[in-house]
Design a protein around this motif. Structure first.
Motif, short mmCIF file in Angstrom:
data_model
loop_
_atom_site.label_atom_id
_atom_site.label_comp_id
_atom_site.label_asym_id
_atom_site.label_seq_id
_atom_site.Cartn_x
_atom_site.Cartn_y
_atom_site.Cartn_z
N HIS A 141 0.84 -1.21 0.00
CA HIS A 141 0.00 0.00 0.00
C HIS A 141 0.86 1.25 0.00
N TRP A 142 0.59 2.15 -0.92
CA TRP A 142 1.31 3.43 -1.00
C TRP A 142 0.30 4.53 -1.31
N PRO A 143 -0.01 5.40 -0.37
CA PRO A 143 -0.89 6.54 -0.67
C PRO A 143 -0.12 7.54 -1.53
N GLU A 144 -0.57 7.75 -2.74
CA GLU A 144 0.17 8.61 -3.66
C GLU A 144 0.14 10.07 -3.23
N SER A 145 1.24 10.75 -3.48
CA SER A 145 1.33 12.19 -3.24
C SER A 145 0.63 12.92 -4.39
N PRO A 146 0.22 14.18 -4.16
CA PRO A 146 -0.57 14.88 -5.18
C PRO A 146 0.21 15.20 -6.46
N LYS A 147 1.54 15.39 -6.33
CA LYS A 147 2.32 15.87 -7.47
C LYS A 147 2.88 14.71 -8.29
N SER A 148 2.73 14.80 -9.61
CA SER A 148 3.26 13.76 -10.49
C SER A 148 3.98 14.41 -11.66
N SER A 149 4.78 13.61 -12.37
CA SER A 149 5.52 14.11 -13.51
C SER A 149 5.73 12.97 -14.50
N VAL A 150 5.70 13.31 -15.79
CA VAL A 150 6.00 12.32 -16.82
C VAL A 150 7.45 12.47 -17.28
N VAL A 151 8.19 13.42 -16.68
CA VAL A 151 9.58 13.66 -17.09
C VAL A 151 10.49 12.65 -16.41
N LYS A 152 11.23 11.92 -17.21
CA LYS A 152 12.16 10.93 -16.69
C LYS A 152 13.32 11.61 -15.97
N PRO A 153 13.72 11.12 -14.80
CA PRO A 153 14.88 11.70 -14.11
C PRO A 153 16.14 11.57 -14.95
N ASP A 154 17.10 12.45 -14.72
CA ASP A 154 18.39 12.35 -15.40
C ASP A 154 19.03 11.00 -15.10
N GLY A 155 19.82 10.53 -16.03
CA GLY A 155 20.55 9.28 -15.82
C GLY A 155 19.88 8.13 -16.52
N ASN A 156 20.64 7.01 -16.60
CA ASN A 156 20.03 5.85 -17.27
C ASN A 156 20.68 4.56 -16.81
#
Length: 442
Positions: free
Chosen positions: A427-442
Motif C-alpha cells: 500500500h502506497w498513498p500517492e502524493s498529489p504531485k506527479s511528472s512524466v519527465v524521466k529523471p536524469d541518468g540511465n
C-alpha cells in the motif's frame, strides 16, 4: 579613514548575522483543531496557511477541516483531517529534528502514512482504532546548500524547486490521517547516515518515480537520521565537482556514515582516464579516505541492477565492470560492502521478467495527468520497487553488522530478496504531485 574604522561595520554586521542565526527557532509545539488549546502549545486552525512571516502553517493550498469533540484532554479532543493529502511546513535551520505526532480520531478508525520533505517515507500504515490516540516519533534531516567557508552546493535547475533544498521542514499527511498534535525539536545527538548517489538513490519529488534513499527512513527509530544528498544523473566525479562531498564533510560528525552508490552514469564517462578500474576506482577511494579523515564510516554500495533480462529469462549484468570494481575497492580499503547489485538481480529474477515491471516506472498512457504516452523505464523505480530495494539495503546493514543496526525499528518486516513482497498487497498513498519527465541518468 583607518582600516579598523573601515572593517568595524562589517564586523558588526557579521556579529548581527551570527546572533540572528542563534535566535532562529528550532523547537515548536502545535495543537491542531478549533477546541481549547493545551498549555504550552500553539493552536493551529484549518485556515492557518504557511507564511514566511509566521514561519509555519498548512502549505501548498492544503484544505483541512477542524473537529472539536469537547473532551477533557485538550490535546486530543480536537484535530484536523482532510479527504486529500495535506502539508504542514515549519521554517527551521539546517539540522536533524525529532518529530513527534499525536494521531487519532475519537469517533473513527484511521490509517496514517506520513512523508517528509521530498516524499521520504517516515511512518507507514499506522493503524489507530476509534477513540485511541497514538504518539509516534521519527527523525527528519533538513539540509541547505551552504558550505562552511562561503561555498555553495551547485544545484541542478530541477533541485531549485525541491522540498529537500528549501528553507523549511515539510510534512505530508495522507488523506486518512487525523492529526491532533505535532512537536518539532532540533536534536544534535543522532547518528547521521549520509547518502551519495544518483537517481536510484535520490529523494524523488514526483509520482510515480521513487528511489531507495527516500524509503529507508521508515526502517529506523530515533537515533539515526538519513541525510540524502544524492541527485539524478550524477557520477562520482560530478558529485565531487558540484561540491556535494564537500557539503557532506562540512556537517559530518565522527561516527556518522556515508553510503556511496554510483555506476549507472559513470559508465558514460569515456575519457582516456575513465573506466571502472581507472577514474571510478580512484574517486571511490577518495570518497572513502575523506570520510575516514572526518572520523566517519564509509560504506560502499554496488549499483542497482537494471531490468535487463537475457534470452534465458534471467537478469544480465548491464553495468560492465563497475560492480566488480566497487567490490574490489571495498575489499582493498577494508570498508563495509552492501552488494546491492547482486541482491537486486536476485529480486528481479524472483519477480520474473514481466511481473518485475511492477517495480519500475511502467505505466500505460493516461495513468497520470498529462501522460499521453506509456511510461516504460527499466532503470528507475516506482514506490514499490524503491521500498523493496530499501529492504535490500537494510538486509545489507544487518549482514555487515553495522552499528546503526541497533536503531532498526522493532516491527522490521522480514525480507528476503528471493521472496519479494507481493506488489498487489503493498500500500502506497500517492502524493498529489506527479511528472512524466524521466529523471536524469540511465
Amino acid at each position: 579613514m583607518s582600516i579598523q574604522k573601515f572593517i568595524k561595520p562589517f564586523v558588526f554586521l557579521g556579529l548581527m548575522a551570527n546572533l540572528s542565526q542563534a535566535q532562529e527557532k528550532t523547537s515548536y509545539k502545535f495543537d491542531f483543531g478549533p477546541g481549547k488549546v493545551a498549555k504550552g502549545y500553539t493552536q493551529i486552525l484549518p485556515n492557518d496557511a504557511y507564511s514566511k512571516e509566521k514561519g509555519y502553517g498548512f502549505d501548498f493550498d492544503s484544505k483541512v477541516e477542524g473537529i472539536d469533540y469537547g473532551r477533557k484532554n485538550l490535546l486530543t479532543s480536537d484535530l484536523v483531517k482532510s479527504n486529500k493529502p495535506f502539508y504542514f511546513s515549519v521554517a527551521v535551520p539546517e539540522g536533524n529534528y525529532k518529530i513527534t505526532v499525536t494521531l487519532g480520531d475519537p469517533k473513527g478508525a484511521t490509517l496514517s502514512t506520513i512523508k517528509a520533505e521530498s516524499r521520504r517515507l517516515m511512518l507507514e500504515d499506522v493503524k489507530i482504532t476509534a477513540g485511541q490516540s497514538l504518539t509516534k516519533t521519527f527523525i527528519v534531516n533538513v539540509k541547505d546548500k551552504h558550505i562552511a567557508g562561503g561555498q555553495l552546493v551547485s544545484l541542478k535547475p530541477r533541485e531549485l524547486t525541491k522540498l529537500d533544498w528549501d528553507d523549511k521542514l515539510t510534512l505530508e499527511f495522507d488523506h486518512q490521517t487525523a492529526l491532533q498534535a505535532l512537536e518539532i525539536t532540533r536534536v544534535d545527538d543522532q547518528v547521521t547516515v549520509f547518502l551519495a548517489g544518483n537517481s536510484t538513490v535520490v529523494n524523488q519529488d514526483d509520482e510515480p518515480w521513487a528511489s531507495w534513499g527516500q524509503m529507508i527512513p521508515r526502517f529506523f527509530k530515533p537515533g539515526v537520521a538519513i541525510a540524502n544528498h544524492a541527485e539524478s544523473g550524477l557520477t562520482l566525479g560530478s558529485f565531487l565537482g558540484s561540491k556535494r562531498l564537500a557539503k557532506v564533510l562540512s556537517v559530518m560528525k565522527p561516527g556518522d556514515y556515508l553510503f556511496i552508490e554510483f555506476g549507472h552514469n559513470d559508465q558514460k564517462d569515456k575519457g582516456p582516464n575513465d573506466g571502472a578500474y581507472k577514474s571510478y576506482t580512484e574517486r571511490l577511494k577518495t570518497f572513502i579516505s575523506e570520510v575516514k579523515k572526518k572520523g566517519g564510516i564509509p560504506v560502499v554500495v554496488t549499483s542497482t541492477s537494471r531490468r535487463s533480462f537475457g534470452p534465458d529469462g534471467k537478469i544480465v549484468n548491464s553495468l560492465g565492470d563497475f560492480p566488480a570494481a566497487a567490490r574490489k575497492v571495498a575489499g582493498e580499503e577494508k570498508v563495509a560492502l552492501i552488494d546491492l547489485n547482486a541482491m537486486t538481480s536476485t529480486l528481479f529474477n524472483a519477480l520474473g521478467e514481466e511481473p518485475s515491471k511492477k517495480a519500475f516506472v511502467h505505466y500505460p498512457a493516461n495513468s497520470y495527468p498529462g501522460q499521453d504516452k506509456a511510461l516504460a523505464d527499466n532503470t528507475h523505480f516506482n514506490p514499490y520497487g524503491a521500498y523493496e530495494i530499501a529492504q535490500c539495503i537494510i538486509l545489507g546493514i544487518k549482514e555487515q553488522k553495522l552499528g546503526i543496526a541497533k536503531y532498526l525499528v522493532d516491527d522490521l518486516p522480514k525480507f528476503d530478496p528471493a521472496k519479494p513482497d507481493n506488489p498487489a498487497d503493498w500500500h502506497w498513498p500517492e502524493s498529489p504531485k506527479s511528472s512524466v519527465v524521466k529523471p536524469d541518468g540511465n
